[in-house]
Design a protein around this motif. Structure first.
Motif, short mmCIF file in Angstrom:
data_model
loop_
_atom_site.label_atom_id
_atom_site.label_comp_id
_atom_site.label_asym_id
_atom_site.label_seq_id
_atom_site.Cartn_x
_atom_site.Cartn_y
_atom_site.Cartn_z
N VAL A 123 10.99 -24.16 -7.39
CA VAL A 123 10.79 -22.99 -8.24
C VAL A 123 9.72 -22.12 -7.59
O VAL A 123 8.63 -22.60 -7.24
N ILE A 124 10.01 -20.84 -7.44
CA ILE A 124 9.09 -19.89 -6.82
C ILE A 124 8.66 -18.87 -7.86
O ILE A 124 9.49 -18.27 -8.54
N THR A 125 7.35 -18.67 -7.96
CA THR A 125 6.83 -17.64 -8.87
C THR A 125 6.85 -16.30 -8.17
O THR A 125 6.18 -16.10 -7.15
N SER A 126 7.64 -15.39 -8.69
CA SER A 126 7.68 -14.02 -8.19
C SER A 126 6.96 -13.13 -9.20
O SER A 126 5.95 -13.52 -9.77
N SER A 127 7.47 -11.96 -9.44
CA SER A 127 6.86 -11.01 -10.38
C SER A 127 7.90 -9.99 -10.79
O SER A 127 8.82 -9.67 -10.02
N ALA A 128 7.75 -9.48 -12.02
CA ALA A 128 8.61 -8.38 -12.44
C ALA A 128 8.41 -7.16 -11.54
O ALA A 128 9.27 -6.28 -11.49
N GLY A 129 7.28 -7.13 -10.83
CA GLY A 129 7.06 -6.06 -9.85
C GLY A 129 8.06 -6.08 -8.71
O GLY A 129 8.21 -5.09 -8.00
N ALA A 130 8.74 -7.20 -8.52
CA ALA A 130 9.81 -7.27 -7.53
C ALA A 130 11.12 -6.74 -8.08
O ALA A 130 12.08 -6.53 -7.34
N ILE A 131 11.15 -6.50 -9.38
CA ILE A 131 12.38 -6.08 -10.07
C ILE A 131 12.31 -4.63 -10.53
O ILE A 131 13.24 -3.86 -10.35
N PHE A 132 11.18 -4.25 -11.14
CA PHE A 132 11.03 -2.92 -11.75
C PHE A 132 10.58 -1.86 -10.74
O PHE A 132 9.95 -2.17 -9.73
N GLY A 133 10.87 -0.60 -11.07
CA GLY A 133 10.17 0.52 -10.46
C GLY A 133 8.91 0.79 -11.29
O GLY A 133 8.91 0.59 -12.50
N PHE A 134 7.84 1.22 -10.67
CA PHE A 134 6.57 1.39 -11.38
C PHE A 134 5.76 2.49 -10.71
O PHE A 134 6.03 2.91 -9.59
N ASN A 135 4.74 2.96 -11.45
CA ASN A 135 3.87 4.05 -10.96
C ASN A 135 4.73 5.20 -10.41
O ASN A 135 5.58 5.72 -11.11
N GLU A 136 4.56 5.57 -9.15
CA GLU A 136 5.32 6.69 -8.61
C GLU A 136 6.81 6.36 -8.44
O GLU A 136 7.62 7.26 -8.19
N VAL A 143 17.86 0.81 -16.50
CA VAL A 143 17.67 -0.43 -17.27
C VAL A 143 17.74 -1.58 -16.26
O VAL A 143 18.78 -1.85 -15.67
N TYR A 144 16.60 -2.22 -16.05
CA TYR A 144 16.50 -3.29 -15.05
C TYR A 144 16.94 -4.62 -15.64
O TYR A 144 16.75 -4.89 -16.82
N ASN A 145 17.50 -5.48 -14.79
CA ASN A 145 17.86 -6.83 -15.22
C ASN A 145 17.59 -7.81 -14.08
O ASN A 145 16.95 -7.46 -13.09
N GLU A 146 18.09 -9.03 -14.22
CA GLU A 146 17.79 -10.08 -13.25
C GLU A 146 18.36 -9.80 -11.86
O GLU A 146 17.94 -10.45 -10.88
N ASP A 147 19.27 -8.87 -11.74
CA ASP A 147 19.85 -8.53 -10.44
C ASP A 147 19.18 -7.33 -9.78
O ASP A 147 19.56 -6.94 -8.67
N SER A 148 18.22 -6.73 -10.46
CA SER A 148 17.59 -5.50 -9.95
C SER A 148 16.48 -5.81 -8.94
O SER A 148 15.87 -6.87 -8.97
N TRP A 149 16.24 -4.83 -8.07
CA TRP A 149 15.15 -4.92 -7.10
C TRP A 149 14.32 -3.64 -7.15
O TRP A 149 14.88 -2.55 -7.25
N SER A 150 13.02 -3.78 -7.05
CA SER A 150 12.14 -2.63 -6.96
C SER A 150 12.54 -1.75 -5.78
O SER A 150 12.94 -2.26 -4.73
N PRO A 151 12.44 -0.42 -5.91
CA PRO A 151 12.80 0.47 -4.81
C PRO A 151 11.74 0.52 -3.70
O PRO A 151 11.92 1.20 -2.69
N LEU A 152 10.64 -0.19 -3.88
CA LEU A 152 9.51 -0.14 -2.94
C LEU A 152 9.92 -0.68 -1.56
O LEU A 152 10.37 -1.82 -1.44
N SER A 153 9.76 0.14 -0.52
CA SER A 153 10.09 -0.30 0.83
C SER A 153 8.93 -1.09 1.43
O SER A 153 7.80 -1.04 0.93
#
Length: 335
Positions: A123-136, A143-153
């Motif tokens: 089991v690996i602890t990640s973060s919702a920051g790997a899933i959501f877009g945030f700040n800029e 609508v984000y879900n378990e298959d989504s990825w942050s747009p951050l390059s």
């Protein structure tokens, strides 16, 4: 029946201590990694359970970091990787955040594949920051879900703010883990747990209020306001740390969780909501009461929309609400 032995990296962390506490209650044996004997002894004195032991791994990103513990303990069949740098005070995002997170995750997976053929679940602890877009990168229409990825390059993670560096480290460490599983096809399965902001008390009490983790410091920020202070306008999504710990255990106990990403999120919060909960229940705490009429505007400005119904179905337990979580946290901070 043989007792299952679970290894957990970063054992003295806020989340890891809750996982350890719950594992021991359920009868598991637990071996945790810490960075020094002093930290290990402090944790042992807090845990006070003969089924807990520790090993010192000073640098978890080293390619042989987990070699010794895996060879010495062939009874370990579950590996929980919770260790990852959580700091925004860095000089170099890549060297201080991105590479440690990525290299630490891959060194763990390589070591497990090579030295622990008996391993069943990771089991690996990640973060919702790997899933959501945030700040800029916030997008109120998605609508984000378990298959989504942050747009951050990767380049944005490396070359912009430390916050982007941190969330980028979670995204790219997780991507590296999934790529490893695809290319190396090891005998074990992985599950990723991606929590949002976590509130809730420390598992074994607060030893030093000057060294609070980021989540508890957010509650403490509200607690230390004066009646004349303005409450910062900030909102996001919350989960109680005890639920996040429980999710890590379900992640390896449940067959349905194999190969899944679990987005652990309970409800939205703002600093005003936190202040309102505290001021309504602690009459001697003189802070601004919190203006709940601001909540919807703040949610629209900065809080991602999400659907984690798949996670909730897999986890199958009731979550701790924000009121209890904040009150338990504040009670410990005020004690």
């Amino acid at each position: 029946m043989t007792t299952t032995t679970v290894f957990i990296s970063g054992a003295n962390g806020y989340l890891a201590q809750h996982i350890i506490k719950q594992l021991l209650v359920k009868g598991y044996k637990v071996i945790g990694s810490v960075r020094s004997h002093a930290k290990g002894e402090q944790l042992t004195n807090s845990v006070k359970d003969e089924n807990f032991s520790y090993i010192v791994i000073p640098i978890i990103t080293h390619k042989h970091a987990f070699y010794e513990v895996l060879l010495k303990h062939p009874e370990i069949t579950v590996f929980l990787h919770t260790a990852s740098p959580v700091t925004f005070e860095v000089e170099d995002n890549e060297n201080d955040l991105l590479r440690p997170a990525i290299d630490g995750t891959i060194s763990a997976l390589k070591a497990i594949k090579r030295y622990a053929p008996q391993m069943e679940r990771v089991v690996i602890t990640s973060s919702a920051g790997a899933i959501f877009g945030f700040n800029e990168y916030f997008d109120s229409d998605t609508v984000y879900n378990e298959d989504s990825w942050s747009p951050l390059s990767y380049e944005q993670s490396k070359n912009t703010s430390a916050i982007n560096g941190y969330f980028g480290s979670k995204k790219y460490a997780e991507l590296a883990a999934w790529e490893f599983m695809k290319e190396q096809t090891p005998s074990f399965d992985i599950t990723v747990v991606a929590p949002v902001y976590c509130f809730g008390p420390q598992a074994y009490g607060i030893k030093d209020k000057s060294k609070l983790n980021l989540s508890m410091q957010m509650v403490n920020t509200v607690l230390t306001l004066t009646e004349d202070d303005d409450i910062p306008e900030f909102g996001n999504i919350f989960a109680d740390i005890r639920d996040v710990a429980r999710a890590h255990i379900v992640a390896f106990e449940s067959d349905e969780a194999r190969g899944q990403r679990l987005l652990v999120a309970t409800e939205n919060f703002t600093f005003d909501k936190i202040a309102n909960i505290i001021s309504n229940h602690f009459v001697n705490v003189e802070i601004p009461p919190g203006n709940l009429s601001k909540n919807e505007r703040i949610y629209k400005l900065m809080v991602p929309r999400y659907d984690n119904s798949k996670t909730n179905r897999i986890l199958g337990f009731d979550f701790i609400g924000i009121e209890r979580s904040i009150l338990d946290t504040a009670d410990q901070l005020l004690g």
